[in-house]
Design an enzyme around this catalytic site. Structure first.
Site, short mmCIF file in Angstrom:
data_model
loop_
_atom_site.label_atom_id
_atom_site.label_comp_id
_atom_site.label_asym_id
_atom_site.label_seq_id
_atom_site.Cartn_x
_atom_site.Cartn_y
_atom_site.Cartn_z
N SER A 70 0.82 -1.22 0.00
CA SER A 70 0.00 0.00 0.00
C SER A 70 0.85 1.26 0.00
CB SER A 70 -0.91 0.02 1.23
OG SER A 70 -1.72 -1.12 1.26
N1 SAH Z 1 -1.30 -4.66 3.89
C1 SAH Z 1 -0.54 -5.00 2.71
C2 SAH Z 1 -1.30 -4.64 1.45
C3 SAH Z 1 -1.29 -5.78 0.52
S1 SAH Z 1 -2.39 -5.73 -0.84
C4 SAH Z 1 0.85 -4.42 2.76
O1 SAH Z 1 1.17 -3.70 3.71
O2 SAH Z 1 1.66 -4.70 1.87
C5 SAH Z 1 -3.70 -6.77 -0.25
C6 SAH Z 1 -3.37 -8.18 0.10
O3 SAH Z 1 -4.60 -8.80 0.48
C7 SAH Z 1 -2.80 -9.03 -1.02
O4 SAH Z 1 -1.60 -9.62 -0.62
C8 SAH Z 1 -3.87 -10.10 -1.25
O5 SAH Z 1 -3.36 -11.37 -1.60
C9 SAH Z 1 -4.56 -10.14 0.10
N2 SAH Z 1 -5.92 -10.69 0.08
C10 SAH Z 1 -6.89 -10.53 -0.87
N3 SAH Z 1 -8.01 -11.19 -0.51
C11 SAH Z 1 -7.74 -11.79 0.69
C12 SAH Z 1 -8.49 -12.63 1.56
N4 SAH Z 1 -9.74 -12.99 1.30
N5 SAH Z 1 -7.90 -13.05 2.70
C13 SAH Z 1 -6.62 -12.70 3.00
N6 SAH Z 1 -5.86 -11.93 2.21
C14 SAH Z 1 -6.42 -11.47 1.06
#
Ligand code: SAH
Length: 222
Positions: A70
């Protein structure tokens, strides 16, 4: 001893990180503890080496598997909102991704639970947490739409991937007085950042600002 790797040089140096914090301040982030934690947490550890020189730009960056780390402003903003009524004992994060957001949270709250559906990303995130010596982040490979039941209810939940509608299972795991921050939207690429607060009577909803997150998807994968 802090290795050079974590400390960073050139485009990953402390000066570059200080500039990022100044930018976040200009954009309206006010919580000094959040700003200090962002200033002192190396973001370049959470991206591939080829992306490290861009780690202190205020942008989301690719982390593989079609996912992103993010934007620092969003990390700061969501953290600030979650903490504005005081520091919760525990936070549940859904969507570990790179592990950066959970690392920031882990330096502000006593305990962080985080759930990620892509195993390969979770392995890398755990490695980054180990490198930084973070001992209070507990992670699980699963579909986080269902939360993490055995540790529920949570005083704070942060969802960092966007569902079309709020997963009811997550709302159920929110403690009375607890807050959940989550991007919600069915339009491609843009969502509303929402804050839900559980009260004794039910759930209050507040819409905050427009954001852009990757979608919350069903099921866990390798
Ligand atoms: N908080 C993260 C942002 C990552 S982007 C950071 O600091 O880098 C969002 C993430 O959510 C992705 O890695 C994706 O695989 C995950 N994601 C999407 N759907 C999900 C679900 N149902 N359960 C767990 N993770 C999920």
């Amino acid at each position: 001893m802090i290795s050079n790797d974590i400390q960073g040089i050139g485009m990953t140096s402390q000066r570059t990180r200080d500039r990022l914090v100044e930018r976040l301040r200009e954009k309206g982030i006010k919580n000094e503890r959040v700003l200090e934690v962002i200033r002192t947490t190396p973001r370049h550890i959470f991206v591939d080496e080829a992306m490290a020189h861009r780690a202190y730009e205020d942008t989301a960056l690719p982390i593989g598997h079609g996912q992103t780390i993010s934007q620092p402003y969003i990390v700061a903003r969501m953290t600030e909102i979650l903490l504005e009524n005081g520091v919760p004992d525990v936070v549940l994060e859904v969507g570990t991704g790179s592990g950066y957001q959970s690392a920031i949270l882990s330096r502000l709250v006593p305990k962080v639970y985080t759930v990620e559906r892509i195993s390969a990303l979770l392995q890398k995130a755990r490695e980054a947490h180990r490198k930084l010596g973070l001992m209070n982040v507990f992670s699980k490979h699963s579909d986080g739409s269902w939360g993490w039941a055995p540790n529920a209810p949570y005083p704070a939940i942060m969802v960092t991937a966007a569902p079309k509608t709020v997963p009811p299972g997550l709302l159920e795991q929110l403690a009375v007085g607890g807050r959940m921050i989550i991007p919600v939207g069915s339009l491609g690429g843009v969502q509303e950042l929402k804050l839900y607060t559980r009260t004794a009577e039910g759930v209050e909803e507040k819409t905050l600002e427009l954001v852009s997150f990757v979608p919350l998807l069903d099921g866990a994968v390798k």
